[in-house]
Motif scaffolding. Structure first.
Motif, PDB file in Angstrom:
ATOM      1  N   PRO A   1      10.460  12.632   9.480  1.00  0.00           N
ATOM      2  CA  PRO A   1      10.327  13.476   8.523  1.00  0.00           C
ATOM      3  C   PRO A   1       9.719  13.028   7.267  1.00  0.00           C
ATOM      4  N   ALA A   2       9.803  11.675   7.057  1.00  0.00           N
ATOM      5  CA  ALA A   2       9.301  11.017   5.972  1.00  0.00           C
ATOM      6  C   ALA A   2       7.801  10.899   5.703  1.00  0.00           C
ATOM      7  N   VAL A   3       7.048  11.108   7.036  1.00  0.00           N
ATOM      8  CA  VAL A   3       5.587  11.115   7.201  1.00  0.00           C
ATOM      9  C   VAL A   3       4.870  12.304   7.601  1.00  0.00           C
ATOM     10  N   HIS A   4       3.749  12.533   7.064  1.00  0.00           N
ATOM     11  CA  HIS A   4       3.140  13.807   7.599  1.00  0.00           C
ATOM     12  C   HIS A   4       1.645  13.350   7.835  1.00  0.00           C
ATOM     13  N   VAL A   5       1.102  13.534   9.002  1.00  0.00           N
ATOM     14  CA  VAL A   5       0.017  13.213   9.617  1.00  0.00           C
ATOM     15  C   VAL A   5      -1.101  14.079   9.163  1.00  0.00           C
ATOM     16  N   ALA A   6      -1.811  13.931   8.322  1.00  0.00           N
ATOM     17  CA  ALA A   6      -2.813  14.955   7.671  1.00  0.00           C
ATOM     18  C   ALA A   6      -4.157  14.744   8.361  1.00  0.00           C
ATOM     19  N   SER A   7      -4.676  13.776   9.239  1.00  0.00           N
ATOM     20  CA  SER A   7      -5.882  13.843   9.874  1.00  0.00           C
ATOM     21  C   SER A   7      -5.753  12.221  10.767  1.00  0.00           C
ATOM     22  N   VAL A   8      -6.621  12.424  11.850  1.00  0.00           N
ATOM     23  CA  VAL A   8      -7.059  11.263  12.479  1.00  0.00           C
ATOM     24  C   VAL A   8      -8.309  11.158  12.331  1.00  0.00           C
ATOM     25  N   GLU A   9      -8.738   9.543  12.303  1.00  0.00           N
ATOM     26  CA  GLU A   9     -10.198   9.336  12.236  1.00  0.00           C
ATOM     27  C   GLU A   9     -10.683   8.261  13.141  1.00  0.00           C
ATOM     28  N   VAL A  10     -11.736   8.644  13.844  1.00  0.00           N
ATOM     29  CA  VAL A  10     -12.161   7.836  14.829  1.00  0.00           C
ATOM     30  C   VAL A  10     -13.596   7.441  14.882  1.00  0.00           C
ATOM     31  N   GLY A  11     -14.165   6.564  15.478  1.00  0.00           N
ATOM     32  CA  GLY A  11     -15.581   6.313  15.725  1.00  0.00           C
ATOM     33  C   GLY A  11     -16.286   7.183  16.783  1.00  0.00           C
ATOM     34  N   TRP A  12     -17.368   7.560  16.771  1.00  0.00           N
ATOM     35  CA  TRP A  12     -17.942   8.153  17.819  1.00  0.00           C
ATOM     36  C   TRP A  12     -18.000   7.475  18.964  1.00  0.00           C
ATOM     37  N   SER A  13     -17.719   8.107  20.172  1.00  0.00           N
ATOM     38  CA  SER A  13     -17.917   7.550  21.405  1.00  0.00           C
ATOM     39  C   SER A  13     -17.910   8.724  22.487  1.00  0.00           C
ATOM     40  N   PRO A  14     -18.385   8.451  23.722  1.00  0.00           N
ATOM     41  CA  PRO A  14     -18.233   9.388  24.629  1.00  0.00           C
ATOM     42  C   PRO A  14     -16.837  10.113  24.709  1.00  0.00           C
TER      43      PRO A  14
ATOM     44  N   ALA B   1       6.094   4.284   9.208  1.00  0.00           N
ATOM     45  CA  ALA B   1       7.429   5.084   9.319  1.00  0.00           C
ATOM     46  C   ALA B   1       8.413   4.592   8.745  1.00  0.00           C
ATOM     47  N   ILE B   2       8.883   3.369   9.107  1.00  0.00           N
ATOM     48  CA  ILE B   2       9.965   2.378   8.449  1.00  0.00           C
ATOM     49  C   ILE B   2       9.892   2.398   6.957  1.00  0.00           C
ATOM     50  N   LEU B   3       8.985   2.213   6.494  1.00  0.00           N
ATOM     51  CA  LEU B   3       8.523   1.950   4.952  1.00  0.00           C
ATOM     52  C   LEU B   3       8.836   3.244   4.221  1.00  0.00           C
ATOM     53  N   ALA B   4       8.253   4.428   4.902  1.00  0.00           N
ATOM     54  CA  ALA B   4       8.419   5.709   4.455  1.00  0.00           C
ATOM     55  C   ALA B   4       9.811   6.388   4.309  1.00  0.00           C
ATOM     56  N   ALA B   5      10.338   5.928   5.339  1.00  0.00           N
ATOM     57  CA  ALA B   5      12.006   6.527   5.524  1.00  0.00           C
ATOM     58  C   ALA B   5      12.715   5.621   4.348  1.00  0.00           C
ATOM     59  N   ARG B   6      12.267   4.312   4.107  1.00  0.00           N
ATOM     60  CA  ARG B   6      13.233   3.711   3.095  1.00  0.00           C
ATOM     61  C   ARG B   6      13.224   4.201   1.826  1.00  0.00           C
ATOM     62  N   ASP B   7      11.955   5.051   1.363  1.00  0.00           N
ATOM     63  CA  ASP B   7      11.818   5.237   0.329  1.00  0.00           C
ATOM     64  C   ASP B   7      12.454   6.527  -0.351  1.00  0.00           C
ATOM     65  N   PRO B   8      13.359   6.860  -1.120  1.00  0.00           N
ATOM     66  CA  PRO B   8      13.941   7.977  -1.274  1.00  0.00           C
ATOM     67  C   PRO B   8      12.855   9.254  -1.763  1.00  0.00           C
ATOM     68  N   ARG B   9      11.821   8.964  -2.153  1.00  0.00           N
ATOM     69  CA  ARG B   9      11.019   9.703  -2.805  1.00  0.00           C
ATOM     70  C   ARG B   9      10.191  10.798  -1.659  1.00  0.00           C
TER      71      ARG B   9
ATOM     72  N   ALA C   1       0.855  -1.203   0.090  1.00  0.00           N
ATOM     73  CA  ALA C   1      -0.064   0.083   0.072  1.00  0.00           C
ATOM     74  C   ALA C   1       0.828   1.389  -0.026  1.00  0.00           C
ATOM     75  N   VAL C   2       1.993   1.305   0.866  1.00  0.00           N
ATOM     76  CA  VAL C   2       2.612   2.465   0.675  1.00  0.00           C
ATOM     77  C   VAL C   2       3.504   2.652  -0.429  1.00  0.00           C
ATOM     78  N   ARG C   3       3.794   1.641  -0.931  1.00  0.00           N
ATOM     79  CA  ARG C   3       4.778   1.729  -2.294  1.00  0.00           C
ATOM     80  C   ARG C   3       3.981   2.158  -3.484  1.00  0.00           C
ATOM     81  N   GLU C   4       2.632   1.682  -3.462  1.00  0.00           N
ATOM     82  CA  GLU C   4       1.810   1.864  -4.619  1.00  0.00           C
ATOM     83  C   GLU C   4       1.343   3.335  -4.559  1.00  0.00           C
ATOM     84  N   HIS C   5       0.744   3.747  -2.914  1.00  0.00           N
ATOM     85  CA  HIS C   5       0.444   5.072  -2.946  1.00  0.00           C
ATOM     86  C   HIS C   5       1.629   6.143  -3.252  1.00  0.00           C
ATOM     87  N   VAL C   6       2.723   5.925  -3.057  1.00  0.00           N
ATOM     88  CA  VAL C   6       3.905   6.766  -3.238  1.00  0.00           C
ATOM     89  C   VAL C   6       3.837   6.629  -5.006  1.00  0.00           C
ATOM     90  N   ASP C   7       3.723   5.784  -5.662  1.00  0.00           N
ATOM     91  CA  ASP C   7       3.692   5.590  -7.073  1.00  0.00           C
ATOM     92  C   ASP C   7       2.644   6.671  -7.757  1.00  0.00           C
TER      93      ASP C   7
END
Length: 289
Positions: A104-117, A64-72, A34-40
């Motif tokens: 530095p190779a990853v940026h968190v754009a958002s967090v997603e959760v289910g509604w709960s109290p 994090a490990i997978l992204a750090a390995r991809d020079p792109r 998924a990481v490789r194909e998304h970067v592609d």
């Protein structure tokens, strides 16, 4: 080369619209694939339409490990949305955000959760928040709470599941129309997830599926004051040419309002809707190599 609609501002409608949910059912791609194909994809012709890669919060260290390995990723960090499915613990999400803040190779754009109290705990993370809501009376309560946070300032959106799962029946046109109308009435931005693989309402291998163009047009109509019954009829339209005509008639200010309300959707096969949009001439033209 795809044909042109002669609609110079239409590209904004599809900008960063499709979040990559490849690792989630039914796609279930391995994280490394998924990481490789998304970067592609991010470096390919559909980059402008692509949203972040959605991954479980528990997979943050591996990502994090997978992204750090991809020079792109060194020059263009991997954009991810960290997901905790409804009913899951929020602790892994907090841990994941803290871990990835130092990567530095990853940026968190958002967090997603289910509604709960306890969902408001994630507001303290300082990131855009997506809250998946249920249907029925519980949905109204959750949307009221989301609206009460001051969604524009807090960056909180609602999420609704449009695809069937073993524990979630397919929401029909009336159910989806009710959700769209309820969010617009509360001025709550929303995203969708599951089932939006095609541009028009239909069936896929015997399973009903909502159409992306239907949702876009219905959202515009909701913003113009249309009621739930009208929205349900729009969501049931199967005439793709009619939907394209409706969409391409929108002015630039209509499109900005539309995308401020319907911000995107998660899809485990992002090329499915994108190639259909391209075939209709709704994406910017690109020449072959």
């Amino acid at each position: 080369m795809s044909r042109s609609t002669g609609f110079p501002h239409h590209a904004r409608i599809f900008e960063h619209l499709v979040d990559d949910a490849a690792v989630f059912p039914p796609g279930l791609a391995p994280t490394d694939v998924a990481v490789r194909e998304h970067v592609d994809l991010h470096h390919g012709p559909y980059a402008a339409q692509l949203g972040p890669l959605l991954v479980p919060a528990t997979a943050a260290a591996e990502v994090a490990i997978l992204a750090a390995r991809d020079p792109r990723a060194s020059g263009s960090p991997l954009q991810v949305g960290l997901v905790v499915r409804p009913g899951g613990s929020l602790e892994p999400l907090t841990d994941a955000v803290h871990l990835l803040r130092d990567e530095p190779a990853v940026h968190v754009a958002s967090v997603e959760v289910g509604w709960s109290p306890a969902w408001r705990q994630v507001l303290g993370l300082g990131l855009p928040v997506v809250v998946e809501v249920a249907s029925g009376a519980a949905q109204a309560h959750a949307l009221d709470e989301i609206a009460g946070t001051g969604t524009q300032e807090a960056g909180v959106r609602a999420k609704f599941r449009t695809g069937q799962t073993p524990t979630w029946p397919w929401p029909d046109e009336a159910a989806l129309a009710g959700f769209v109308r309820a969010t617009v009435a509360r001025r709550v931005a929303f995203k969708l997830t599951g089932g939006l693989h095609h541009v028009v309402r239909g069936d896929d291998r015997g399973e009903p599926m909502h159409g992306l163009l239907n949702v876009l047009v219905a959202t515009h109509d909701a913003l113009e004051g249309a009621g739930t019954a009208h929205l349900a009829r729009t969501l049931g339209v199967t005439d793709v040419e009619h939907l394209v005509e409706r969409l391409t008639a929108l002015e630039a200010e209509d499109i900005e309002r539309l995308r401020s309300s319907f911000t995107g959707f998660g899809c485990c096969g992002v090329l499915d809707p994108l190639t259909e949009l391209e075939a209709l001439g709704l994406l910017p033209e690109r020449t072959s190599a």
